[in-house]
Structure formats: C-alpha cells, structure tokens
Write a protein that holds these residues in place. Sequence first.
Motif, PDB file in Angstrom:
ATOM      1  N   GLU A  51      -7.158  -5.867  -3.435  1.00 38.68           N
ATOM      2  CA  GLU A  51      -7.460  -4.435  -3.387  1.00 38.68           C
ATOM      3  C   GLU A  51      -8.518  -4.203  -2.319  1.00 38.68           C
ATOM      4  O   GLU A  51      -9.660  -4.651  -2.460  1.00 38.68           O
ATOM      5  N   ILE A  52      -8.134  -3.528  -1.256  1.00 39.02           N
ATOM      6  CA  ILE A  52      -9.038  -3.294  -0.130  1.00 39.02           C
ATOM      7  C   ILE A  52      -9.485  -1.836  -0.135  1.00 39.02           C
ATOM      8  O   ILE A  52      -8.641  -0.924  -0.147  1.00 39.02           O
ATOM      9  N   VAL A  65     -20.107  13.815  12.238  1.00 39.53           N
ATOM     10  CA  VAL A  65     -19.454  12.609  11.733  1.00 39.53           C
ATOM     11  C   VAL A  65     -19.121  12.800  10.256  1.00 39.53           C
ATOM     12  O   VAL A  65     -19.946  13.260   9.475  1.00 39.53           O
ATOM     13  N   GLU A  66     -17.896  12.436   9.891  1.00 40.57           N
ATOM     14  CA  GLU A  66     -17.463  12.512   8.495  1.00 40.57           C
ATOM     15  C   GLU A  66     -17.077  11.111   8.032  1.00 40.57           C
ATOM     16  O   GLU A  66     -16.493  10.332   8.797  1.00 40.57           O
ATOM     17  N   ILE A  67     -17.406  10.797   6.788  1.00 37.52           N
ATOM     18  CA  ILE A  67     -17.085   9.478   6.223  1.00 37.52           C
ATOM     19  C   ILE A  67     -15.833   9.599   5.357  1.00 37.52           C
ATOM     20  O   ILE A  67     -15.745  10.466   4.484  1.00 37.52           O
ATOM     21  N   PHE A  68     -14.882   8.717   5.598  1.00 33.68           N
ATOM     22  CA  PHE A  68     -13.630   8.715   4.845  1.00 33.68           C
ATOM     23  C   PHE A  68     -13.504   7.424   4.039  1.00 33.68           C
ATOM     24  O   PHE A  68     -14.081   6.389   4.396  1.00 33.68           O
ATOM     25  N   THR A  69     -12.724   7.510   2.948  1.00 37.46           N
ATOM     26  CA  THR A  69     -12.445   6.338   2.123  1.00 37.46           C
ATOM     27  C   THR A  69     -10.953   6.041   2.182  1.00 37.46           C
ATOM     28  O   THR A  69     -10.127   6.923   1.914  1.00 37.46           O
ATOM     29  N   GLY A  70     -10.634   4.819   2.568  1.00 38.14           N
ATOM     30  CA  GLY A  70      -9.238   4.394   2.649  1.00 38.14           C
ATOM     31  C   GLY A  70      -8.965   3.238   1.706  1.00 38.14           C
ATOM     32  O   GLY A  70      -9.879   2.480   1.333  1.00 38.14           O
ATOM     33  N   TYR A  71      -7.699   3.111   1.300  1.00 40.09           N
ATOM     34  CA  TYR A  71      -7.307   2.092   0.328  1.00 40.09           C
ATOM     35  C   TYR A  71      -6.057   1.352   0.809  1.00 40.09           C
ATOM     36  O   TYR A  71      -5.185   1.922   1.459  1.00 40.09           O
ATOM     37  N   ARG A  72      -5.982   0.084   0.466  1.00 39.84           N
ATOM     38  CA  ARG A  72      -4.751  -0.678   0.608  1.00 39.84           C
ATOM     39  C   ARG A  72      -4.714  -1.678  -0.548  1.00 39.84           C
ATOM     40  O   ARG A  72      -5.576  -2.560  -0.653  1.00 39.84           O
ATOM     41  N   VAL A  73      -3.756  -1.512  -1.431  1.00 38.92           N
ATOM     42  CA  VAL A  73      -3.582  -2.414  -2.569  1.00 38.92           C
ATOM     43  C   VAL A  73      -2.344  -3.265  -2.329  1.00 38.92           C
ATOM     44  O   VAL A  73      -1.264  -2.747  -2.034  1.00 38.92           O
ATOM     45  N   GLN A  74      -2.509  -4.565  -2.445  1.00 36.00           N
ATOM     46  CA  GLN A  74      -1.421  -5.519  -2.274  1.00 36.00           C
ATOM     47  C   GLN A  74      -1.116  -6.135  -3.637  1.00 36.00           C
ATOM     48  O   GLN A  74      -1.909  -6.917  -4.155  1.00 36.00           O
ATOM     49  N   HIS A  75       0.011  -5.728  -4.210  1.00 38.30           N
ATOM     50  CA  HIS A  75       0.306  -6.146  -5.581  1.00 38.30           C
ATOM     51  C   HIS A  75       0.837  -7.566  -5.677  1.00 38.30           C
ATOM     52  O   HIS A  75       0.283  -8.411  -6.373  1.00 38.30           O
ATOM     53  N   LYS A 119       0.619  -0.642  -1.203  1.00 40.11           N
ATOM     54  CA  LYS A 119       0.520   0.805  -1.026  1.00 40.11           C
ATOM     55  C   LYS A 119      -0.922   1.167  -0.703  1.00 40.11           C
ATOM     56  O   LYS A 119      -1.850   0.394  -0.985  1.00 40.11           O
ATOM     57  N   GLY A 120      -1.117   2.351  -0.149  1.00 41.51           N
ATOM     58  CA  GLY A 120      -2.480   2.763   0.156  1.00 41.51           C
ATOM     59  C   GLY A 120      -2.522   4.117   0.828  1.00 41.51           C
ATOM     60  O   GLY A 120      -1.560   4.878   0.796  1.00 41.51           O
ATOM     61  N   GLY A 121      -3.661   4.399   1.447  1.00 40.58           N
ATOM     62  CA  GLY A 121      -3.818   5.668   2.129  1.00 40.58           C
ATOM     63  C   GLY A 121      -5.265   6.077   2.233  1.00 40.58           C
ATOM     64  O   GLY A 121      -6.185   5.290   1.990  1.00 40.58           O
ATOM     65  N   ILE A 122      -5.455   7.342   2.584  1.00 39.77           N
ATOM     66  CA  ILE A 122      -6.794   7.897   2.741  1.00 39.77           C
ATOM     67  C   ILE A 122      -6.913   9.132   1.867  1.00 39.77           C
ATOM     68  O   ILE A 122      -5.990   9.961   1.799  1.00 39.77           O
ATOM     69  N   GLN A 123      -8.065   9.256   1.215  1.00 43.62           N
ATOM     70  CA  GLN A 123      -8.303  10.412   0.356  1.00 43.62           C
ATOM     71  C   GLN A 123      -8.777  11.584   1.222  1.00 43.62           C
ATOM     72  O   GLN A 123      -9.946  11.684   1.573  1.00 43.62           O
ATOM     73  N   LEU A 124      -7.831  12.450   1.570  1.00 36.38           N
ATOM     74  CA  LEU A 124      -8.153  13.623   2.380  1.00 36.38           C
ATOM     75  C   LEU A 124      -7.027  14.640   2.305  1.00 36.38           C
ATOM     76  O   LEU A 124      -5.907  14.316   1.905  1.00 36.38           O
ATOM     77  N   ASP A 125      -7.331  15.868   2.697  1.00 34.63           N
ATOM     78  CA  ASP A 125      -6.327  16.914   2.836  1.00 34.63           C
ATOM     79  C   ASP A 125      -6.067  17.083   4.323  1.00 34.63           C
ATOM     80  O   ASP A 125      -6.861  17.694   5.033  1.00 34.63           O
ATOM     81  N   PRO A 126      -4.978  16.517   4.847  1.00 36.35           N
ATOM     82  CA  PRO A 126      -4.759  16.517   6.294  1.00 36.35           C
ATOM     83  C   PRO A 126      -4.557  17.898   6.908  1.00 36.35           C
ATOM     84  O   PRO A 126      -4.691  18.055   8.117  1.00 36.35           O
ATOM     85  N   SER A 127      -4.250  18.894   6.077  1.00 33.08           N
ATOM     86  CA  SER A 127      -3.993  20.230   6.616  1.00 33.08           C
ATOM     87  C   SER A 127      -5.245  20.883   7.203  1.00 33.08           C
ATOM     88  O   SER A 127      -5.149  21.856   7.951  1.00 33.08           O
ATOM     89  N   ILE A 128      -6.435  20.354   6.874  1.00 31.12           N
ATOM     90  CA  ILE A 128      -7.665  20.971   7.372  1.00 31.12           C
ATOM     91  C   ILE A 128      -8.205  20.279   8.629  1.00 31.12           C
ATOM     92  O   ILE A 128      -9.259  20.632   9.133  1.00 31.12           O
ATOM     93  N   TYR A 129      -7.440  19.287   9.133  1.00 28.90           N
ATOM     94  CA  TYR A 129      -7.887  18.571  10.325  1.00 28.90           C
ATOM     95  C   TYR A 129      -6.939  18.819  11.492  1.00 28.90           C
ATOM     96  O   TYR A 129      -5.736  19.027  11.310  1.00 28.90           O
ATOM     97  N   SER A 130      -7.483  18.773  12.702  1.00 31.80           N
ATOM     98  CA  SER A 130      -6.664  18.934  13.901  1.00 31.80           C
ATOM     99  C   SER A 130      -5.879  17.648  14.146  1.00 31.80           C
ATOM    100  O   SER A 130      -6.172  16.590  13.565  1.00 31.80           O
ATOM    101  N   GLU A 131      -4.898  17.718  15.040  1.00 30.13           N
ATOM    102  CA  GLU A 131      -4.113  16.525  15.341  1.00 30.13           C
ATOM    103  C   GLU A 131      -4.997  15.452  15.981  1.00 30.13           C
ATOM    104  O   GLU A 131      -4.840  14.258  15.702  1.00 30.13           O
TER     105      GLU A 131
END
Length: 434
Positions: A51-52, A65-75, A119-131
């Motif tokens: 679990e990363i 600067v914004e701090i993000f939390t990302g996850y990658r779980v390897q089952h 599986k994994g990802g980042i905890q964020l709402d991408p609709s509020i960020y620019s490309e």
Amino acid sequence: MTTITAKLNNEVKKAPVKGMMENVMQQFNSAADHINLHPNIRKILSITNNEIVVHFPVKMDSGEVEIFTGYRVQHNNALGPYKGGLRYHPTVDIDAARALAMWMTWKTSLAGLPYGGGKGGIQLDPSIYSEGELERITRRFTFALADNIGPEHDIPAPDVNTNSQTMAWIADTYMSTRPPAERTANQHVVTGKPDGSGGLEGRDRATGYGVFLNIKFWAKRNNETLLDKKFIVQGFGNVGYWASHFLEKEGAKLVAVQDAFGSVENKNGISVEDLFNYSIANNGSIVSFPEATGMSNENFYGTECDICIPAALGNQITESNAHTIKAKLIAEGANGPTSVEGEKVLLERGITIIPDILCNSGGVVGSYFEWLQNRNGELWQLDEVMAKLDKKMLESFNKVYEYSEREAMDLRTAAFCIAIKRIEKAYIQRGIFP
C-alpha cells in the motif's frame, strides 16, 4: 478540452464509497467458503501485498503550492504484474483503493490474463483544475510513485476522471526517469494511451463494448432479443456512452440517464449520439437536454425498463433503493456498484446481475492487448482488436454462466469461485516462499 472530467468521465461526484471493502470481503468469503479455499491461501488473499501513500506538492497556475495525496494499492501478483486503473476523485482513499485493487485481482484472474490486481489515484476534484495543473499533478504523482510502477511490475490504466491524455503524461514522465537506452522499452508502463502514443485502436470503447457484449450474451442464453428493450444508464462517461452506443445499434432504447449533474428521461427513447454531443457542448452535463425531461435523482432507479446499467461509482444500488428497480437485468459497468445488502434484495426479487468482474472486464482485456502490442512492437487494426475482444468476452461469459447453472448459484459467486480457484492453483503449484 479544459479538464479531464468533462468529456468522457462524468461520474456521480458525491457517491459514497463507505462499505466497499466490506462488500468485496463478503463476496470473497462467500466464494471461498463454497470452494473450500485452503485456509493459508485465504489468509494471503484477504490482505494486500503493498500500500503506497504519497504526499506531493504541485505549483498551481496562481503560483501557490498545493499538497496532494495519492494512493497505489497492490493486492496480489501471483498470476503476473499488478494491473488496474488510477482515478481522480474526492472519494479516493486507502480503503477504496484496497477494495478496488482486490476486485482487479479477481477480474484479471477470471479473464484468464497474466495479471494481478492493483488500483489507486489522487484525492481531488479534477473539475476545479486547469489542464495545465492536471498535467503537473499527474507528472508529479508519477514521479512520486517512482519504482512502484513499471511495465513488468505494476501497469496503471484510465479510470474515473482519467483518460488517454492522463496515461500519455504518465508514460512520458516514467520513461523520462529511465536510462536513455531503456526509455522506448518502457512504453507499456501504462495502457489506455492515445493511438499515436502506443495506444490500442478500440481501447477507448473496450469497457463499454464489453458491457454490451455481456448483455447480448445473456439475452441469447435466455432466448431474448435486444430489439425494443428499454435500458437506463447511470454515468454517461466512457463506459456508459459506449455501452449505450452499441445497445442502440441493436435496437434497444435508452430511456433514462443520470450523471454527476442530474437525471433526464424520455419514455420514447433518447438518441445516444445526440445526448453525447449535447454533453460535450455543455461541459459534460446532460441536464436540460432538449429531447428529454428532468427527473429527480431519487427516482432514477425506479424508471420502467428492462436493463439497468450502473456505470458510475461504487455502492449506488443499496438495500434502500434495490426494491424500486424495475429492470430484470443489472449489468455492472462500474466497479462495486451494488452493495451486498442491495444484491440480496435484487436476487430475492429474481433480478439477474452480471457482476462487475465479468461485465466490465472488456477494459482490462483491451489493456492486455495494448500491453502485448507494445511489448512485441506490433500495431493491431480495429477490426482485429474487436474480434479478439468478442472471443475473449464470450469465453468468460460462458464459463461463468455454465458454472452458475451447474452449481445453482448467482453469477457473481460463480465468477468469484472461478477467479479464486485459478489463483489458488498457482499457489499450490508454486508453494509459499521460503
């Protein structure tokens, strides 16, 4: 395109994930009991291998600067490299990643692929960020994962609110960190890439097409036709759109749709292409589509129909709304859309569920094809890809359906039994180190 979310991945933004881990464990234990899974192997499969969790800074367009939390779980990787998507969503957390990683293990095993589950990802709402911000977030996340992913170790793919562009950024960033002589040999670190960057023709529609195929196979097994069948779809993103596209071509009618913004219905049928084009022109929203009327989200699942396709997030069908469903077939386009309690209600009412690890496995099968294409330096044509997908999906469906009939059980338990047995066999043959 200003954000990743709008065009192809509108999902129910506030969908709950609480209970997903409980759901997958109950499903696993039920199947494990049925096949008398060896106690030692049950222990191994009940937990994740790795679990990363990474926290990383990204500079926004404003200069802050914004701090993000990302996850990658390897089952589990008993059958091969970890395989599974990365999602960008406010509901992403370690428990959700654990549950989704476990489902991927069963999904890849059931499909007969040389993969495990991650599986994994980042905890964020991408609709509020620019490309530009999303690109920097993605590249920084890839760098933070470092050697935790790799073409023979862990191979991410698109998921909720990520797409081929996201995968292209990940591949480019990852290859840039490799020694020069190895860079082009690492292109298959991700799948779901754009066609011009090592992607597979047809990968964009593979998951939705697989959902359609499973519905078609089920109809044939029950001596039914899809002509004039009414269906509803929750989540009109990549999966929901393509499943609807192919069902409409078979003469079925889309009568209600729900996305992150609201719900619409038309008892006489909604044109899939018109709705899709409208959503693109309206920042991904289906709300106020002129050829349909609005409806409350609470009444969506109670729509009169033959087929229901939940293609958004987990735990959408629960014991609180399962009794309202009119469809006689649920085709799970999403991962874990039905809670254990909700499924119990549906099965008691005689409603058939084509489970997620079978129904939406077209995506990971397509990913496997792309991985092979990159690995072997080949280019596959669309018709070849679709023919291979047809064959693979039919094999899986027949295997599950026949096991279900033979053992007198529901399709989900049958699918889990087949998937777990394959992994158990690998452990028995290889033994446990040391």
